[in-house]
Write an enzyme that holds these catalytic residues in place. Structure first.
Site, PDB file in Angstrom:
ATOM      1  N   TYR A  52       0.848  -1.197   0.000  1.00 14.69           N
ATOM      2  CA  TYR A  52       0.000   0.000   0.000  1.00 14.69           C
ATOM      3  C   TYR A  52       0.881   1.242   0.000  1.00 14.69           C
ATOM      4  CZ  TYR A  52      -4.993  -0.350  -0.055  1.00 14.69           C
ATOM      5  OH  TYR A  52      -6.276  -0.473  -0.488  1.00 14.69           O
ATOM      6  N   GLU A  54      -0.536   4.776  -0.361  1.00 16.69           N
ATOM      7  CA  GLU A  54      -1.385   5.973  -0.508  1.00 16.69           C
ATOM      8  C   GLU A  54      -0.551   7.234  -0.318  1.00 16.69           C
ATOM      9  OE1 GLU A  54      -4.855   5.992   1.919  1.00 16.69           O
ATOM     10  OE2 GLU A  54      -5.895   4.549   0.644  1.00 16.69           O
ATOM     11  N   ASP A 198      -6.425  13.720 -24.880  1.00 14.62           N
ATOM     12  CA  ASP A 198      -6.445  12.304 -24.513  1.00 14.62           C
ATOM     13  C   ASP A 198      -5.752  11.511 -25.619  1.00 14.62           C
ATOM     14  OD1 ASP A 198      -7.019   9.684 -23.961  1.00 14.62           O
ATOM     15  OD2 ASP A 198      -9.187   9.966 -23.735  1.00 14.62           O
ATOM     16  N   THR A 224      -3.613   6.253 -21.632  1.00 18.27           N
ATOM     17  CA  THR A 224      -3.469   4.907 -21.082  1.00 18.27           C
ATOM     18  C   THR A 224      -2.017   4.524 -21.303  1.00 18.27           C
ATOM     19  OG1 THR A 224      -3.982   3.861 -23.195  1.00 18.27           O
ATOM     20  CG2 THR A 224      -5.828   4.197 -21.694  1.00 18.27           C
ATOM     21  N   LYS A 227      -1.794   0.762 -24.684  1.00 17.23           N
ATOM     22  CA  LYS A 227      -2.165   0.647 -26.100  1.00 17.23           C
ATOM     23  C   LYS A 227      -0.886   0.730 -26.940  1.00 17.23           C
ATOM     24  CE  LYS A 227      -6.805   2.062 -24.917  1.00 17.23           C
ATOM     25  NZ  LYS A 227      -7.940   2.990 -25.085  1.00 17.23           N
ATOM     26  N   ARG A 233      -1.610  -2.425 -18.210  1.00 19.41           N
ATOM     27  CA  ARG A 233      -2.908  -1.758 -18.226  1.00 19.41           C
ATOM     28  C   ARG A 233      -2.922  -0.680 -17.153  1.00 19.41           C
ATOM     29  NH1 ARG A 233      -7.204  -3.043 -21.027  1.00 19.41           N
ATOM     30  NH2 ARG A 233      -5.823  -4.557 -21.989  1.00 19.41           N
TER      31      ARG A 233
END
Ligand SMILES: *Cc1c(COP(=O)(O)O)cnc(C)c1O
Length: 424
Positions: A52, A54, A198, A224, A227, A233
């Site tokens: 974790y 954060e 984008d 992203t 791609k 991903r």
């Protein structure tokens, strides 16, 4: 040797094995898909999935960040260098969340956003009616010219002047031509809007210098990582220094909790891979393959939206062939050629059964296929279309496709011992 997965969960092991066989034994023409390297795959399945983290480097809410801080800093620095951006946030879980964070950083709920209509090539998250982005914000959509299939910048400017949006979104998911981010930047300035670009689909082309970068013109660039960029991903935001604080706040704590550290780790690996001359050559070959595929399809009488392509994807308008997009996509899938049906601009057919088919060359190029194979694939597509109701012929084409695939291995997952000694 039996791997841990095979031992503890033979069912899932078997399904992964089947998916691997499907991926290597079929031709992947979905333009948003790719094959990551074994190095990227290793990073995504590393122990970083256990941590974790954060917050941001040097400002975390949990202890034990000796290594995660270094990894995230590396990922951010590599992204900044690769794109020439002031600031990078590599935490967004995916492209959709990255877009929402970009809007949250620049606008308040109820403000107007203006993006490309989904049925003309935009993404759901650009304010399409079923997306929450159209519920949190007032959404106005621009479209392409239905005669040419091209963006009409004068019409976009006029629409922006009429609606005075807080944010203009430039970028697409099914547009086969170059996008002029500079004009979008001018339009945004003229109406006092922020520009979000984008580049989810074209990020790999941008870093290779084959598509103009929006970084100098956009307030925030969203992408992203999986791609054409060929990473895991995930999602990423790049921005000018004066938006850095808002962007970071919008991602965490605005929208997300702990970042997926295994993904960030793999993003760092992918950024290093993309910062090489090999990657530039890869991106150049994507374009050559798209040209070869497009030209051969035109020879076979297929009608392409805008008449061709400047990037990695093309859209076939199947109305002159009298075959619905879904029917051809399904027949191609039975012949081991994987694509997706898509609307074409001004499509008279319903969206769940549209008139188009979307194809792209990033994945076949990763396998090492070149123009000759792209042309051969066009011939397979032509033959399937000509034999759309002939299952015997479709099965025969599938066997030929399998033969082609066997000459171009895909990077295999290390949990399943590779048959060919492995390829990176
Ligand atoms: C793929 C895509 C996205 C969304 O990415 P996900 O990772 O699927 O959430 C956003 N914008 C564009 C233009 C895309 O093509």
């Amino acid at each position: 040797m039996q791997t841990a997965l095979e031992h503890y969960d033979p069912q899932i092991y078997e399904l992964i094995r089947q998916e691997q066989a499907r991926q290597s034994g079929s031709i992947r023409l979905i333009p948003s898909e790719n094959y990551v390297s074994r190095a990227v795959m290793m990073a995504t399945s590393s122990c970083l999935t256990n941590k974790y983290a954060e917050g941001y480097p040097d400002k975390r809410y949990y202890e034990g960040q000796q290594v995660t801080d270094l990894i995230e800093k590396l990922a951010r620095d590599r992204a900044k260098k690769l794109f020439g951006a002031d600031h990078a946030n590599v935490q967004p879980y995916s492209g959709s969340v990255a877009n929402l964070a970009a809007y949250a950083a620049l606008a308040a709920p109820g403000d107007t956003i203006m993006g490309m209509s989904l049925d003309h090539g935009g993404h759901l998250t650009h304010g399409w009616k079923v997306s929450l982005t159209s519920k949190f914000y007032q959404s106005v959509s621009y479209r392409v010219n239905t005669d040419t299939g091209l963006l009409d910048y004068d019409a976009i400017r006029a629409l922006a002047k009429e609606h005075r949006p807080k944010i203009i979104i430039s970028g697409a998911t099914a547009y086969p031509r170059l996008i002029d981010f500079e004009i979008f930047g001018d339009i945004a300035k003229e109406v006092g809007a922020y520009l979000v670009s984008d580049i989810a689909h074209i990020a790999g082309l941008v870093v290779a210098g084959l598509h103009k970068s929006p970084v100098p013109y956009a307030d925030v660039v969203s992408t992203t990582t999986h791609k054409t960029l060929r990473g895991p991903r995930g999602g990423m935001l790049l921005c000018k220094a004066d938006h850095a604080k808002q962007v970071d706040k919008a991602v965490f704590p605005g929208l997300q909790g702990g970042p997926h550290m295994h993904t960030l780790t793999a993003i760092a690996v992918a950024m290093a891979e993309a910062d090489t001359t090999e990657f530039v050559a890869y991106a150049e070959q994507i374009l050559k393959n798209a040209q070869a595929l497009a030209n051969k399809l035109l020879e076979y009488g297929f009608d392409l939206v805008t008449g061709g392509t400047d990037n990695h994807l093309l859209l076939i308008d199947l109305r002159n062939k009298d075959i619905p997009g879904k029917k051809l996509a399904k027949a191609l899938d039975r012949a081991r050629i994987v694509s997706n049906y898509n609307t074409v601009p001004g499509d008279p057919a319903p969206p769940f059964n549209p008139s188009g088919l979307r194809l792209g060359t990033p994945a076949i190029t990763t396998r090492g296929m070149k123009e000759a194979e792209a042309e051969q694939i066009a011939t397979f597509i032509h033959r399937v279309a000509e034999n759309i109701d002939n299952e015997t012929e479709i099965a025969k084409i599938g066997k030929e496709v399998l033969l082609l695939c066997s000459r171009f291995p895909v990077p295999e997952h290390f949990i399943i011992p590779p048959k060919d000694g492995g390829r990176d």
